[in-house]
Design an enzyme around this catalytic site. Structure first.
Site, PDB file in Angstrom:
ATOM      1  N   GLN A 157       0.836  -1.192   0.000  1.00 40.00           N
ATOM      2  CA  GLN A 157       0.000   0.000   0.000  1.00 40.00           C
ATOM      3  C   GLN A 157       0.872   1.245   0.000  1.00 40.00           C
ATOM      4  O   GLN A 157       1.858   1.332   0.738  1.00 40.00           O
ATOM      5  CB  GLN A 157      -0.907   0.005   1.237  1.00 40.00           C
ATOM      6  CG  GLN A 157      -1.680   1.296   1.463  1.00 40.00           C
ATOM      7  CD  GLN A 157      -0.937   2.286   2.362  1.00 40.00           C
ATOM      8  OE1 GLN A 157      -0.057   1.893   3.133  1.00 40.00           O
ATOM      9  NE2 GLN A 157      -1.259   3.564   2.250  1.00 40.00           N
ATOM     10  N   TYR A 159       1.035   5.482   0.390  1.00 36.77           N
ATOM     11  CA  TYR A 159       0.539   6.831   0.627  1.00 36.77           C
ATOM     12  C   TYR A 159       1.261   7.798  -0.312  1.00 36.77           C
ATOM     13  O   TYR A 159       2.348   7.504  -0.816  1.00 36.77           O
ATOM     14  CB  TYR A 159       0.801   7.257   2.078  1.00 36.77           C
ATOM     15  CG  TYR A 159      -0.219   6.762   3.068  1.00 36.77           C
ATOM     16  CD1 TYR A 159      -1.559   7.125   2.958  1.00 36.77           C
ATOM     17  CD2 TYR A 159       0.156   5.966   4.144  1.00 36.77           C
ATOM     18  CE1 TYR A 159      -2.499   6.694   3.877  1.00 36.77           C
ATOM     19  CE2 TYR A 159      -0.781   5.523   5.078  1.00 36.77           C
ATOM     20  CZ  TYR A 159      -2.107   5.892   4.932  1.00 36.77           C
ATOM     21  OH  TYR A 159      -3.042   5.461   5.844  1.00 36.77           O
ATOM     22  N   THR A 187      -3.592   4.568  -1.855  1.00 37.90           N
ATOM     23  CA  THR A 187      -4.617   5.122  -0.974  1.00 37.90           C
ATOM     24  C   THR A 187      -5.055   6.490  -1.477  1.00 37.90           C
ATOM     25  O   THR A 187      -4.279   7.444  -1.481  1.00 37.90           O
ATOM     26  CB  THR A 187      -4.101   5.215   0.469  1.00 37.90           C
ATOM     27  OG1 THR A 187      -3.864   3.887   0.953  1.00 37.90           O
ATOM     28  CG2 THR A 187      -5.116   5.894   1.374  1.00 37.90           C
ATOM     29  N   ARG A 196      -8.327  12.224  15.302  1.00 44.30           N
ATOM     30  CA  ARG A 196      -8.925  11.035  15.911  1.00 44.30           C
ATOM     31  C   ARG A 196      -8.864  11.234  17.424  1.00 44.30           C
ATOM     32  O   ARG A 196      -7.809  11.040  18.046  1.00 44.30           O
ATOM     33  CB  ARG A 196      -8.177   9.774  15.474  1.00 44.30           C
ATOM     34  CG  ARG A 196      -8.276   9.570  13.954  1.00 44.30           C
ATOM     35  CD  ARG A 196      -7.348   8.514  13.426  1.00 44.30           C
ATOM     36  NE  ARG A 196      -7.347   8.532  11.966  1.00 44.30           N
ATOM     37  CZ  ARG A 196      -6.497   7.855  11.208  1.00 44.30           C
ATOM     38  NH1 ARG A 196      -5.578   7.092  11.774  1.00 44.30           N
ATOM     39  NH2 ARG A 196      -6.567   7.933   9.892  1.00 44.30           N
ATOM     40  N   LYS A 285      -7.537   2.505  -3.553  1.00 46.92           N
ATOM     41  CA  LYS A 285      -8.167   2.246  -2.254  1.00 46.92           C
ATOM     42  C   LYS A 285      -8.868   3.502  -1.734  1.00 46.92           C
ATOM     43  O   LYS A 285      -8.319   4.596  -1.805  1.00 46.92           O
ATOM     44  CB  LYS A 285      -7.126   1.790  -1.229  1.00 46.92           C
ATOM     45  CG  LYS A 285      -7.701   1.500   0.152  1.00 46.92           C
ATOM     46  CD  LYS A 285      -6.625   1.050   1.124  1.00 46.92           C
ATOM     47  CE  LYS A 285      -7.228   0.701   2.476  1.00 46.92           C
ATOM     48  NZ  LYS A 285      -7.752   1.882   3.188  1.00 46.92           N
ATOM     49  N   HIS A 309     -12.064   4.241   4.965  1.00 47.92           N
ATOM     50  CA  HIS A 309     -10.896   4.278   5.838  1.00 47.92           C
ATOM     51  C   HIS A 309     -11.255   3.841   7.257  1.00 47.92           C
ATOM     52  O   HIS A 309     -10.712   4.343   8.254  1.00 47.92           O
ATOM     53  CB  HIS A 309     -10.265   5.677   5.859  1.00 47.92           C
ATOM     54  CG  HIS A 309      -8.762   5.658   5.969  1.00 47.92           C
ATOM     55  ND1 HIS A 309      -7.935   5.475   4.886  1.00 47.92           N
ATOM     56  CD2 HIS A 309      -7.937   5.760   7.044  1.00 47.92           C
ATOM     57  CE1 HIS A 309      -6.672   5.495   5.277  1.00 47.92           C
ATOM     58  NE2 HIS A 309      -6.645   5.651   6.595  1.00 47.92           N
ATOM     59  N   ARG A 312     -12.231   6.306  10.046  1.00 46.44           N
ATOM     60  CA  ARG A 312     -11.160   6.977  10.786  1.00 46.44           C
ATOM     61  C   ARG A 312     -10.787   8.343  10.197  1.00 46.44           C
ATOM     62  O   ARG A 312      -9.935   9.025  10.740  1.00 46.44           O
ATOM     63  CB  ARG A 312      -9.921   6.075  10.816  1.00 46.44           C
ATOM     64  CG  ARG A 312     -10.148   4.810  11.643  1.00 46.44           C
ATOM     65  CD  ARG A 312      -9.109   3.738  11.371  1.00 46.44           C
ATOM     66  NE  ARG A 312      -7.779   4.089  11.805  1.00 46.44           N
ATOM     67  CZ  ARG A 312      -7.344   4.022  13.054  1.00 46.44           C
ATOM     68  NH1 ARG A 312      -8.156   3.621  14.023  1.00 46.44           N
ATOM     69  NH2 ARG A 312      -6.103   4.343  13.360  1.00 46.44           N
TER      70      ARG A 312
END
Length: 417
Positions: A157, A159, A187, A196, A285, A309, A312
């Site tokens: 994955q 970023y 992503t 968060r 994604k 996600h 989140r």
């Protein structure tokens, strides 16, 4: 006396061998943790509070996390009887490669906070079970280290890493390709890292600083502490080549913070550039709108992950499963479709298959397993998922994941576009 009249003595019953330690251990785990929900409950008692909140929490008041769960729970499947043949074929093909079940381990950022060494345990479990393991950009182990453990089960994955016109991002992708990653997951849904609250309350901000409460959390979590002594603290291992030596924790955290605190999401033009670099299946994604799914296919993506996600980013987003049917209708068989966010059980996986997904990935469930029972926790969760998928399919009169879409269902929360 001929052979027909011979008296044959009854067979002697031999004493059964006692179950081996492995069987006894599995029986004990099944008794104590029959579902992921029991694992979550026990994990909360064994890992530091900051570790539990790092995986369990979401944005805002956890409204998105709750919505993902309630939306899945609302989907009803119609059983059929008299047609089950006693078997269940769970073999699944994704991007031309066969896996043992329609499940996978989703990418997670620094899961070593939850359980030190988490990535290594997850990679080994995926290889053993032959399911995909998606190594994350933000990881405690490098993609090369994880490739040695997961082998051909490894996905990667990415970023957004825009420094020097994406030179670092392209390099990391090439490293993943050279290491043997089977697919690249880009992503799309993190234009910035949002607040968060449960993490903020525990002090999980960059740069991370220990305080008295954090120390107390650690020393009162002896199982977590033992794993920490074995594996060390979570680091941004993949970033080391891209910061000035020596690659101190502060420099690595600063590099990560610069990327993820407001650097923007991938544009479709950037996805095209990564399509040119990556020689293998490319997955977008974080897709929730069918027009975005169509755009992903048009720029060369071979698959999409339908995800919010995990609740989140922003808690007001739709649940992934509620937008899944519209995305299936939009792109059909032109791309592989994976459900992500809120998947807690094999029943949830089957719900996704019934609605048209090719597989369903989860992250939290595996971390709950590690937190509750240690290194074998990921293996145990995989087996729980498989058992629950089998049970659900057979209850609905289907004996193969390929027939899941034949199951009738009711889906009250489906989005209409």
């Amino acid at each position: 006396m001929d052979d027909r009249t011979k008296v044959v003595p009854p067979p002697v019953a031999l004493p059964m061998a006692p179950p081996g330690p492995g069987m006894a251990r599995q029986a004990e785990l099944r008794r104590r943790f029959p579902t992921v929900f029991y694992l979550r409950e026990h994990a909360q008692k064994r890992i530091p509070k900051f570790g539990f909140d790092a995986t369990d929490g979401g944005a805002g008041r956890d409204g998105g996390v709750a919505r993902n769960a309630s939306a899945l729970d609302a989907i009803e499947l119609m059983p059929r009887y008299g047609i089950d043949n006693g078997t269940c074929d769970m073999e699944t093909e994704l991007f031309g490669k066969k896996y043992s079940a329609p499940i996978g381990i989703a990418p997670m950022g620094l899961p070593g906070i939850v359980w030190p060494g988490a990535e290594k345990y997850l990679a080994k479990a995926a290889k053993k079970a032959r399911i995909p393991y998606t190594a994350g950009t933000v990881a405690s182990s490098t993609v090369e280290e994880l490739a040695e453990l997961a082998e051909d089960m490894l996905w990667f994955q990415l970023y957004r890493m825009p420094q020097r016109d994406h030179a670092d991002g392209f390099d990391l992708v090439r490293r993943a390709q050279s290491a043997g990653a089977q697919a690249l997951m880009i992503t799309m849904d993190v234009p910035l890292r949002t607040k968060r609250p449960r993490e903020v309350r525990r002090g999980l901000v960059l740069p991370f600083k220990m305080n008295a409460r954090t120390v107390w959390d650690v020393v009162t979590s002896p199982a977590w502490l033992m794993s920490y002594f074995e594996h060390g603290l979570a680091r941004f291992a993949n970033y080391k080549p891209y910061v000035e030596a020596p690659a101190t924790p502060q420099k690595l955290a600063s590099y990560s913070n610069r990327d993820h605190s407001g650097g923007g999401a991938f544009s479709w033009e950037e996805v095209k550039r990564y399509r040119d670099v990556w020689k293998g299946p490319l997955i977008a994604k974080g897709i929730q709108h069918p027009e975005d799914a169509l755009k992903a296919v048009s720029v060369g993506c071979d698959g999409v992950v339908v995800s919010n996600h995990g609740g989140r980013q922003i808690e007001g987003l739709p649940s992934s499963v509620d937008v899944l049917p519209a995305i299936v209708d939009a792109i059909g068989s032109r791309a592989t479709i994976i459900l992500d966010s809120g998947v807690r059980t094999g029943l949830d996986v089957t719900r996704g298959l019934v609605l048209g997904a090719n597989a369903a990935f989860s992250g939290k469930a595996y971390l709950y397993g590690l937190g509750a029972i240690g290194g074998e926790g990921a293996d145990y969760v995989i087996e729980l998922f498989k058992e629950e998928i089998r049970d659900t399919l057979r209850q609905c009169g289907r004996n193969s994941v390929k027939d899941a879409r034949k199951i009738q269902f009711r889906h009250p929360g489906r989005w209409q576009f």
